[in-house]
Every structure is written in C-alpha cells, then in structure tokens.
Motif scaffolding. Structure first.
Motif, PDB file in Angstrom:
ATOM      1  N   GLN A  98       0.853  -1.196   0.000  1.00 55.57           N
ATOM      2  CA  GLN A  98       0.000   0.000   0.000  1.00 55.57           C
ATOM      3  C   GLN A  98       0.880   1.233   0.000  1.00 55.57           C
ATOM      4  O   GLN A  98       1.856   1.308   0.745  1.00 55.57           O
ATOM      5  N   ASN A  99       0.540   2.193  -0.847  1.00 56.61           N
ATOM      6  CA  ASN A  99       1.366   3.395  -0.954  1.00 56.61           C
ATOM      7  C   ASN A  99       0.797   4.556  -0.159  1.00 56.61           C
ATOM      8  O   ASN A  99      -0.384   4.574   0.206  1.00 56.61           O
ATOM      9  N   PHE A 100       1.644   5.522   0.101  1.00 57.45           N
ATOM     10  CA  PHE A 100       1.237   6.825   0.608  1.00 57.45           C
ATOM     11  C   PHE A 100       1.721   7.878  -0.383  1.00 57.45           C
ATOM     12  O   PHE A 100       2.916   7.938  -0.696  1.00 57.45           O
ATOM     13  N   THR A 101       0.811   8.696  -0.897  1.00 59.20           N
ATOM     14  CA  THR A 101       1.210   9.848  -1.697  1.00 59.20           C
ATOM     15  C   THR A 101       1.515  10.964  -0.713  1.00 59.20           C
ATOM     16  O   THR A 101       0.611  11.618  -0.194  1.00 59.20           O
ATOM     17  N   ASP A 102       2.812  11.149  -0.436  1.00 60.56           N
ATOM     18  CA  ASP A 102       3.223  12.101   0.603  1.00 60.56           C
ATOM     19  C   ASP A 102       3.827  13.378   0.031  1.00 60.56           C
ATOM     20  O   ASP A 102       4.374  14.194   0.775  1.00 60.56           O
ATOM     21  N   ILE A 103       3.721  13.552  -1.293  1.00 60.27           N
ATOM     22  CA  ILE A 103       4.087  14.828  -1.902  1.00 60.27           C
ATOM     23  C   ILE A 103       3.122  15.093  -3.056  1.00 60.27           C
ATOM     24  O   ILE A 103       2.962  14.260  -3.948  1.00 60.27           O
ATOM     25  N   GLU A 104       2.430  16.205  -2.971  1.00 58.34           N
ATOM     26  CA  GLU A 104       1.397  16.532  -3.957  1.00 58.34           C
ATOM     27  C   GLU A 104       1.018  17.989  -3.754  1.00 58.34           C
ATOM     28  O   GLU A 104       1.342  18.576  -2.715  1.00 58.34           O
ATOM     29  N   ILE A 140       1.737  20.374  -0.448  1.00 60.46           N
ATOM     30  CA  ILE A 140       2.663  21.505  -0.505  1.00 60.46           C
ATOM     31  C   ILE A 140       1.970  22.786  -0.036  1.00 60.46           C
ATOM     32  O   ILE A 140       2.515  23.562   0.761  1.00 60.46           O
ATOM     33  N   ARG A 141       0.744  22.987  -0.505  1.00 59.44           N
ATOM     34  CA  ARG A 141       0.003  24.204  -0.152  1.00 59.44           C
ATOM     35  C   ARG A 141      -0.340  24.243   1.340  1.00 59.44           C
ATOM     36  O   ARG A 141      -0.122  25.267   2.014  1.00 59.44           O
ATOM     37  N   ARG A 142      -0.838  23.137   1.862  1.00 63.47           N
ATOM     38  CA  ARG A 142      -1.233  23.122   3.277  1.00 63.47           C
ATOM     39  C   ARG A 142      -0.019  23.162   4.201  1.00 63.47           C
ATOM     40  O   ARG A 142      -0.073  23.761   5.279  1.00 63.47           O
ATOM     41  N   ALA A 143       1.071  22.536   3.790  1.00 68.34           N
ATOM     42  CA  ALA A 143       2.293  22.577   4.588  1.00 68.34           C
ATOM     43  C   ALA A 143       2.817  24.007   4.681  1.00 68.34           C
ATOM     44  O   ALA A 143       3.265  24.456   5.753  1.00 68.34           O
ATOM     45  N   ALA A 144       2.755  24.733   3.570  1.00 70.02           N
ATOM     46  CA  ALA A 144       3.201  26.131   3.571  1.00 70.02           C
ATOM     47  C   ALA A 144       2.328  26.969   4.506  1.00 70.02           C
ATOM     48  O   ALA A 144       2.836  27.824   5.244  1.00 70.02           O
ATOM     49  N   GLN A 145       1.024  26.715   4.497  1.00 68.93           N
ATOM     50  CA  GLN A 145       0.119  27.445   5.380  1.00 68.93           C
ATOM     51  C   GLN A 145       0.406  27.147   6.842  1.00 68.93           C
ATOM     52  O   GLN A 145       0.257  28.011   7.705  1.00 68.93           O
ATOM     53  N   ALA A 146       0.840  25.896   7.107  1.00 74.90           N
ATOM     54  CA  ALA A 146       1.151  25.495   8.478  1.00 74.90           C
ATOM     55  C   ALA A 146       2.588  25.823   8.875  1.00 74.90           C
ATOM     56  O   ALA A 146       2.968  25.627  10.042  1.00 74.90           O
ATOM     57  N   GLY A 147       3.391  26.284   7.920  1.00 73.26           N
ATOM     58  CA  GLY A 147       4.776  26.624   8.212  1.00 73.26           C
ATOM     59  C   GLY A 147       5.654  25.414   8.457  1.00 73.26           C
ATOM     60  O   GLY A 147       6.618  25.484   9.232  1.00 73.26           O
ATOM     61  N   LYS A 148       5.337  24.277   7.767  1.00 68.38           N
ATOM     62  CA  LYS A 148       6.100  23.043   7.953  1.00 68.38           C
ATOM     63  C   LYS A 148       6.621  22.544   6.610  1.00 68.38           C
ATOM     64  O   LYS A 148       6.010  22.800   5.562  1.00 68.38           O
ATOM     65  N   PRO A 149       7.733  21.806   6.611  1.00 66.76           N
ATOM     66  CA  PRO A 149       8.175  21.146   5.380  1.00 66.76           C
ATOM     67  C   PRO A 149       7.118  20.136   4.939  1.00 66.76           C
ATOM     68  O   PRO A 149       6.483  19.477   5.787  1.00 66.76           O
ATOM     69  N   PRO A 150       6.891  19.983   3.642  1.00 68.33           N
ATOM     70  CA  PRO A 150       5.812  19.106   3.158  1.00 68.33           C
ATOM     71  C   PRO A 150       5.892  17.668   3.661  1.00 68.33           C
ATOM     72  O   PRO A 150       4.865  17.094   4.052  1.00 68.33           O
ATOM     73  N   PRO A 203       8.246  28.110  -8.018  1.00 63.87           N
ATOM     74  CA  PRO A 203       9.083  28.758  -6.994  1.00 63.87           C
ATOM     75  C   PRO A 203       8.661  28.381  -5.578  1.00 63.87           C
ATOM     76  O   PRO A 203       7.486  28.475  -5.223  1.00 63.87           O
ATOM     77  N   GLY A 204       9.622  27.926  -4.795  1.00 65.29           N
ATOM     78  CA  GLY A 204       9.362  27.581  -3.395  1.00 65.29           C
ATOM     79  C   GLY A 204       8.821  26.191  -3.166  1.00 65.29           C
ATOM     80  O   GLY A 204       8.638  25.777  -2.014  1.00 65.29           O
ATOM     81  N   GLU A 205       8.557  25.432  -4.244  1.00 63.05           N
ATOM     82  CA  GLU A 205       8.010  24.084  -4.077  1.00 63.05           C
ATOM     83  C   GLU A 205       9.099  23.068  -3.778  1.00 63.05           C
ATOM     84  O   GLU A 205      10.247  23.204  -4.236  1.00 63.05           O
ATOM     85  N   ALA A 206       8.716  22.031  -3.051  1.00 63.85           N
ATOM     86  CA  ALA A 206       9.619  20.904  -2.828  1.00 63.85           C
ATOM     87  C   ALA A 206       9.869  20.192  -4.149  1.00 63.85           C
ATOM     88  O   ALA A 206       8.941  20.022  -4.950  1.00 63.85           O
ATOM     89  N   SER A 207      11.110  19.804  -4.395  1.00 67.39           N
ATOM     90  CA  SER A 207      11.430  19.102  -5.636  1.00 67.39           C
ATOM     91  C   SER A 207      12.675  18.260  -5.438  1.00 67.39           C
ATOM     92  O   SER A 207      13.376  18.376  -4.425  1.00 67.39           O
ATOM     93  N   TRP A 208      12.926  17.395  -6.424  1.00 67.15           N
ATOM     94  CA  TRP A 208      14.103  16.527  -6.410  1.00 67.15           C
ATOM     95  C   TRP A 208      14.899  16.755  -7.693  1.00 67.15           C
ATOM     96  O   TRP A 208      14.320  16.947  -8.773  1.00 67.15           O
ATOM     97  N   GLU A 209      16.223  16.703  -7.558  1.00 66.55           N
ATOM     98  CA  GLU A 209      17.102  16.779  -8.726  1.00 66.55           C
ATOM     99  C   GLU A 209      17.266  15.372  -9.296  1.00 66.55           C
ATOM    100  O   GLU A 209      17.692  14.459  -8.589  1.00 66.55           O
ATOM    101  N   THR A 210      16.913  15.191 -10.560  1.00 63.97           N
ATOM    102  CA  THR A 210      17.002  13.879 -11.193  1.00 63.97           C
ATOM    103  C   THR A 210      17.571  14.027 -12.600  1.00 63.97           C
ATOM    104  O   THR A 210      17.769  15.137 -13.100  1.00 63.97           O
ATOM    105  N   GLU A 211      17.790  12.892 -13.238  1.00 62.47           N
ATOM    106  CA  GLU A 211      18.315  12.899 -14.604  1.00 62.47           C
ATOM    107  C   GLU A 211      17.326  13.482 -15.614  1.00 62.47           C
ATOM    108  O   GLU A 211      17.721  13.904 -16.702  1.00 62.47           O
ATOM    109  N   ILE A 212      16.056  13.498 -15.269  1.00 65.56           N
ATOM    110  CA  ILE A 212      15.060  14.085 -16.174  1.00 65.56           C
ATOM    111  C   ILE A 212      14.753  15.531 -15.793  1.00 65.56           C
ATOM    112  O   ILE A 212      13.839  16.139 -16.355  1.00 65.56           O
ATOM    113  N   GLY A 213      15.517  16.063 -14.849  1.00 67.32           N
ATOM    114  CA  GLY A 213      15.344  17.444 -14.434  1.00 67.32           C
ATOM    115  C   GLY A 213      14.764  17.549 -13.032  1.00 67.32           C
ATOM    116  O   GLY A 213      14.288  16.556 -12.459  1.00 67.32           O
ATOM    117  N   PRO A 214      14.766  18.751 -12.460  1.00 67.78           N
ATOM    118  CA  PRO A 214      14.202  18.938 -11.126  1.00 67.78           C
ATOM    119  C   PRO A 214      12.680  18.872 -11.167  1.00 67.78           C
ATOM    120  O   PRO A 214      12.048  19.185 -12.181  1.00 67.78           O
TER     121      PRO A 214
END
Length: 310
Positions: free
Chosen positions: A66-72, A76-86, A189-200
């Motif tokens: 079973q998966n958890f979608t923990d970045i979406e 991101i929007r609600r985490a920013a409102q709460a002042g927490k990392p996503p 701008p300001g969103e959580a992201s990952w650096e990968t071979e297909i781009g950030p």
C-alpha cells in the motif's frame, strides 16, 4: 470449490488463480496524506482487509503493498500554510492513518511505500517511457503520449478512445494533446522538488503506483484494489504506462473496486465537505452518543457487500 472474484476488467466473476502457487501479490492505492482519513477511506481499507484475511484463511501467503502519496500540490500548499516542510506535514497524517487502521483492526500491509522514497525508481520509469517514445518533455514537465498508447486504453472502463471528452488545450499549452497527462512536474518557486536525470521536479500521480507496484510485486501481479472512483483516470493510466513501458499484456490479473460510502446520495469526500473523519468517530462525542469502538465501525462497514454503496 474454486474461489471467484469479480474482475472490473472483464466485468464478471472469474475463478481465482494466482501467478505463483499459494502466493498472492496484492496492491491497494493508499491515501494522499494532507488531512485525517474519513469514513469513506475506512470502507475501502476495511473491505480489502477482509479480502486479504479471507485469502490467508484459505491458506494463501499474501504480499500486500500500500502506498502513501506524501508529496502533492495540496500537501505543498497546506504545509506552507502550516509553516512546515511538506514531508514532515504529510508524516503527521500517515501516522494518524496507521493509528486509525489499528483501531479498525486492519492488518498492516507487508510493505508501506512512500512516493518520496521512490523518486529514483519513478524517474527511471519515466526515462524508459521517454526512450520508447511514449513520453515527452516540455519546459521541464514530462507528459505521457496517451494517443500513442491507444491500444492500452479502455481496459477497465471499456470506453472507446474517441469517446473520451476532455477540455481543449489552452492557448500556449506545452502539451501535444489534451489527453496527455503529467508524469513529472517541474517545480514552481518555493516548491519541494528533487534533482534527477530528467530534471528537477516531482512525480505526477499516476506514475507513482505503476512504479511502486512493479518495484515490490513485479511487472504483472495478482490483484489491484482501490475505490471505484479510481477506475478512470487513475487505474486506466496506470495500465497504459505499465503496458507501454514493459510490453506486458496486463498489469494485474484481477481488479477489485469498492463502492462509495454516501451521504445523502453523494460520495463522502473532502472536496464536498460532507465527510466524517475516522478519528472523530473513534475519539469524540461530536455526533452525539459518545465515541464508537473500532470494531463497531468495522462491523457496520462490513455489513454491506464491498462493491455496493453504504
């Protein structure tokens, strides 16, 4: 007696035979963890826990992922409102979900998987789809060429490709076709992201489940489960991605979908604001009559056939 399962793919009951003798590989789509889970979620996971337990009762060994979608976007929007990392924000609701499942006596999955922990595998699958011509990159986003995957479309819904109604592309859109969907999203701008071979960036929704189910269960497995609202587009898109990436005939041999929990004729959903959280029923007197034990909620949910609405 042969166990029979209603298969959404064929729209009929089929005799069940796992790919490996006495070993069943199952995948269930998990929640997007931006809030507490509601009673509609409970119906799904209690229903599929019943399926899993019955298979084990019959003597099968079950591997359940079973998966958890923990970045979406909403996380991101609600985490920013709460002042927490996503990811920190999402973990609060992952923990709450697991606590709810324990209260409902839902057996733990063999593997709980998080999107954030499978970025490398996701970008590898996307790169494979690009290499095979089924995906393309524009402005840092990567889209799936749905029209090229026409023969992999409609496996579950049985609708014709040309009958799908979508909005036309807005002027200046980077997509080639209005049916194309995002596999990878370039960061704003300001969103959580990952650096990968297909781009950030970060993954699109559908590619996550194709990747994680394959990683733990193989390119073809036995049973894929989820709510009936996931049949289209989520599960149809999963199938198209997987078939195009690996040239497999099927992604899963059996597809099981549970009916909705309804409120006044509408699906219980956070987007409609008509939901009741599992936590509220377990631990508060919000609705009068005191809180309710988990086994009572479980029994109430299991009184109705899993494919029927409550």
């Amino acid at each position: 007696m042969v166990l029979q399962i209603y298969n959404t793919r064929s729209r009929r009951r089929e005799g069940f035979a796992p790919r490996e003798d006495r070993h069943v590989r199952m995948y269930v789509c998990g929640p997007t963890t931006y809030d507490y889970s509601h009673l509609g979620h409970a119906k799904s996971y209690v229903s599929f826990d019943m399926v899993r337990r019955y298979l084990e009762y019959l003597g099968f060994r079950v591997t359940l992922v079973q998966n958890f979608t923990d970045i979406e976007e909403v996380i991101i929007r609600r985490a920013a409102q709460a002042g927490k990392p996503p990811l920190e924000y999402a973990q609060v609701y992952i923990d709450a979900f697991l606590e709810d499942m324990r209260a409902l006596n839902v057996a733990p999955a063999t593997h709980y998987t998080k999107v954030s922990e499978h970025i490398l595998e996701i970008q590898t699958l996307i790169a494979l789809l690009i290499d095979r011509g089924f995906a393309y990159s524009v402005g840092g986003d990567v889209y799936f060429r749905t029209r090229r995957a026409k023969r992999s479309f409609g496996i579950l819904t049985h609708q014709k490709f040309e009958d799908v109604v979508v909005d036309p592309l807005p002027p200046g859109s980077a997509r080639e076709d209005p049916l194309d969907f995002a596999l990878w999203k370039a960061p704003k701008p300001g969103e959580a992201s990952w650096e990968t071979e297909i781009g950030p960036g970060r993954p699109g929704w559908h590619i996550e489940c194709s990747t994680m189910s394959m990683e733990y269960l193989g390119k073809t497995f036995d049973i894929h489960m989820g709510g009936e609202d996931l049949v289209f587009p989520h599960h149809e898109n999963e199938i198209a991605q997987s078939r195009c990436a690996f040239h497999t005939k099927v992604m899963a041999n059996y597809w099981m979908h549970n009916g909705f929990l309804q409120v006044e004729g509408e699906k219980m959903a956070k987007s409609l604001g008509n939901f009741v959280t599992i936590d509220e029923l377990l631990h508060t007197n919000k609705f009068g009559g005191g809180s309710w034990p988990g086994e009572v909620l479980r029994f109430a949910l299991l009184r109705t056939h899993y494919r029927q609405p409550i």
